[in-house]
Design a protein around this motif. Structure first.
Motif, PDB file in Angstrom:
ATOM      1  N   ARG A 163      43.211  -3.677 -13.585  1.00  0.00           N
ATOM      2  CA  ARG A 163      43.041  -1.964 -12.921  1.00  0.00           C
ATOM      3  C   ARG A 163      42.053  -2.229 -12.107  1.00  0.00           C
ATOM      4  N   LYS A 164      40.897  -2.672 -12.154  1.00  0.00           N
ATOM      5  CA  LYS A 164      39.909  -2.737 -11.212  1.00  0.00           C
ATOM      6  C   LYS A 164      40.157  -3.425  -9.977  1.00  0.00           C
ATOM      7  N   GLY A 165      40.978  -4.699 -10.096  1.00  0.00           N
ATOM      8  CA  GLY A 165      41.596  -5.166  -8.970  1.00  0.00           C
ATOM      9  C   GLY A 165      42.495  -4.284  -8.141  1.00  0.00           C
ATOM     10  N   ILE A 166      43.435  -3.609  -8.860  1.00  0.00           N
ATOM     11  CA  ILE A 166      44.335  -2.508  -8.010  1.00  0.00           C
ATOM     12  C   ILE A 166      43.332  -1.751  -7.328  1.00  0.00           C
ATOM     13  N   LEU A 167      42.372  -1.092  -8.037  1.00  0.00           N
ATOM     14  CA  LEU A 167      41.637   0.127  -7.308  1.00  0.00           C
ATOM     15  C   LEU A 167      41.023  -0.757  -6.186  1.00  0.00           C
ATOM     16  N   LEU A 168      40.364  -1.898  -6.136  1.00  0.00           N
ATOM     17  CA  LEU A 168      39.859  -2.726  -4.910  1.00  0.00           C
ATOM     18  C   LEU A 168      40.956  -2.701  -3.634  1.00  0.00           C
ATOM     19  N   VAL A 169      41.883  -3.143  -4.076  1.00  0.00           N
ATOM     20  CA  VAL A 169      42.985  -3.172  -2.956  1.00  0.00           C
ATOM     21  C   VAL A 169      43.435  -2.084  -2.350  1.00  0.00           C
ATOM     22  N   LEU A 170      43.619  -0.885  -3.117  1.00  0.00           N
ATOM     23  CA  LEU A 170      43.946   0.420  -2.786  1.00  0.00           C
ATOM     24  C   LEU A 170      42.844   0.722  -1.718  1.00  0.00           C
ATOM     25  N   ILE A 171      41.553   0.616  -2.320  1.00  0.00           N
ATOM     26  CA  ILE A 171      40.429   1.244  -1.118  1.00  0.00           C
ATOM     27  C   ILE A 171      40.536   0.504  -0.006  1.00  0.00           C
ATOM     28  N   PHE A 172      40.717  -0.798   0.150  1.00  0.00           N
ATOM     29  CA  PHE A 172      40.843  -1.615   1.044  1.00  0.00           C
ATOM     30  C   PHE A 172      42.072  -0.978   2.075  1.00  0.00           C
ATOM     31  N   LEU A 173      43.295  -0.771   1.610  1.00  0.00           N
ATOM     32  CA  LEU A 173      44.292  -0.310   2.501  1.00  0.00           C
ATOM     33  C   LEU A 173      43.944   1.227   3.005  1.00  0.00           C
ATOM     34  N   ILE A 174      43.093   1.954   2.238  1.00  0.00           N
ATOM     35  CA  ILE A 174      42.732   3.265   2.705  1.00  0.00           C
ATOM     36  C   ILE A 174      41.763   2.928   3.899  1.00  0.00           C
ATOM     37  N   TYR A 175      40.848   2.213   3.566  1.00  0.00           N
ATOM     38  CA  TYR A 175      39.870   1.796   4.711  1.00  0.00           C
ATOM     39  C   TYR A 175      40.658   1.153   6.130  1.00  0.00           C
ATOM     40  N   ILE A 176      41.274   0.512   5.921  1.00  0.00           N
ATOM     41  CA  ILE A 176      42.208  -0.265   7.213  1.00  0.00           C
ATOM     42  C   ILE A 176      43.061   0.819   7.830  1.00  0.00           C
ATOM     43  N   MET A 177      43.587   1.931   6.931  1.00  0.00           N
ATOM     44  CA  MET A 177      44.471   3.208   7.704  1.00  0.00           C
ATOM     45  C   MET A 177      43.195   3.983   8.474  1.00  0.00           C
ATOM     46  N   LYS A 178      42.107   4.318   7.865  1.00  0.00           N
ATOM     47  CA  LYS A 178      41.165   4.966   8.462  1.00  0.00           C
ATOM     48  C   LYS A 178      40.640   4.434   9.842  1.00  0.00           C
ATOM     49  N   LEU A 179      40.533   3.259  10.004  1.00  0.00           N
ATOM     50  CA  LEU A 179      40.250   2.380  11.070  1.00  0.00           C
ATOM     51  C   LEU A 179      40.928   2.778  12.282  1.00  0.00           C
ATOM     52  N   PHE A 180      42.443   2.518  12.261  1.00  0.00           N
ATOM     53  CA  PHE A 180      43.413   3.088  13.042  1.00  0.00           C
ATOM     54  C   PHE A 180      43.473   4.348  13.352  1.00  0.00           C
ATOM     55  N   VAL A 181      43.270   5.484  12.460  1.00  0.00           N
ATOM     56  CA  VAL A 181      43.279   6.711  12.760  1.00  0.00           C
ATOM     57  C   VAL A 181      41.981   7.104  13.536  1.00  0.00           C
TER      58      VAL A 181
END
Length: 318
Positions: A300-318
């Motif tokens: 569960r913590k692993g899923i949370l870490l991956v989701l945070i990373f995806l949000i971080y990547i999207m934020k960089l491009f936005v």
């Protein structure tokens, strides 16, 4: 443009295979010297999986692309903590070794603070990491590696030592062949990745900072991803954790130190925010683990870490 992306993919494959060969060869050497999984993860494997970044750093420094070096170093660290650790824990929950929690994570935070200081205070010019600072960072890298080796001799358990004695040894010819193939793959792979990423950034008018912290960071983190997942599946969590913890310290000290020695690096103010974010991510992961009585990174913590990373990547491009 399509050709650029295809060449980047070919370059990434060469980087991953090159790093894979070098890790195998390095691990073979380590086994012959009877080193534990922890020390292999913190030194041999972390250095081996950081070699794509090393070759890209050398290539970028020679061409004067500071943003590709610093952005790649910081982006790779964030990728390691969120994507690599998250994916590895999805295959098998990972228990953080006490030595990682008490020593190597705090040392990683110290390296982040050191980069903040060196990036914002310079003897001759603001926001430049010069050759003197680069030499200092390389010395810090050497001290870290030596300390880790000495720590190994002091902390290794009888169980770990018995496991080392029973491990399979690799022939000298196989080790040499792996090292040669690894260096060739990394050299030509880094050339393809750097040259074509610069071309794409110029064509799409995207800053080299964004390119380095996303495409290059994820691409050069592929060896860490593959190594950590395989180690997790094989229930060798110490190699996965040592790989991540060691790679982050080497990324910040060795890569930026090497790049600035070759060619002084311009330090953008944007990096301050990303370094602080990296420190926050590290502290949050440390707190999450500390609140777990077994010091585990669960699925569960692993899923949370991956989701945070995806949000971080999207934020960089936005």
């Amino acid at each position: 443009m399509i050709n650029n992306f295809l060449l980047i993919m070919i370059g990434m494959i060469l980087l991953v295979k090159g790093a894979d060969f070098l890790v195998k060869g390095s691990a073979g050497i380590a086994r012959r010297f009877k080193l534990s999984e922890m020390i292999i993860g913190l030194t041999i494997v972390s250095i081996g999986t950081s070699l794509p970044e090393v070759f890209i750093t050398i290539k970028s420094a020679i061409q004067g692309h500071s943003d590709l070096i610093i952005g790649n170093a910081i982006g790779s660290c964030i990728c390691n903590l969120l994507l690599v650790l998250g994916l590895a824990s999805l295959f098998r929950p990972i228990k953080l070794n006490k030595r990682i929690i008490k020593v190597h994570i705090p040392l990683g935070i110290c390296s982040m603070m050191l980069l903040l200081i060196l990036g914002n205070i310079h003897l001759g010019e603001m926001n430049v990491i010069g050759r003197i600072e680069g030499v200092f960072l390389l010395l810090c890298t050497l001290v870290y590696i030596l300390y880790t080796i000495l720590e190994e001799k002091r902390e290794i358990t009888v169980e770990e030592r018995n496991k080392i004695e029973k491990s399979e040894k690799m022939s000298v010819i196989t080790i040499v062949l792996c090292m040669i193939l690894g260096v060739l793959g990394l050299k030509y792979g880094s050339d393809l990745v750097v040259d074509n990423c610069v071309d794409i950034a110029e064509s799409l008018k995207i800053s080299q900072i964004v390119i380095s912290m996303t495409i290059i960071a994820i691409g050069t983190a592929l060896p860490e991803i593959v190594t950590s997942i395989i180690a997790s599946i094989k229930d060798e969590g110490d190699i996965a954790l040592g790989n991540i913890a060691g790679s982050n310290i080497l990324n910040l000290c060795m890569l930026i130190g090497l790049g600035s020695v070759i060619n002084p690096l311009k330090f953008s103010i944007e990096y301050n925010i990303n370094i602080v974010l990296l420190m926050i991510i590290t502290l949050v992961i440390l707190m999450i683990v500390k609140f777990d009585k077994d010091n585990m990174i669960t699925r569960r913590k692993g899923i949370l870490l991956v989701l945070i990373f995806l949000i971080y990547i999207m934020k960089l491009f936005v």
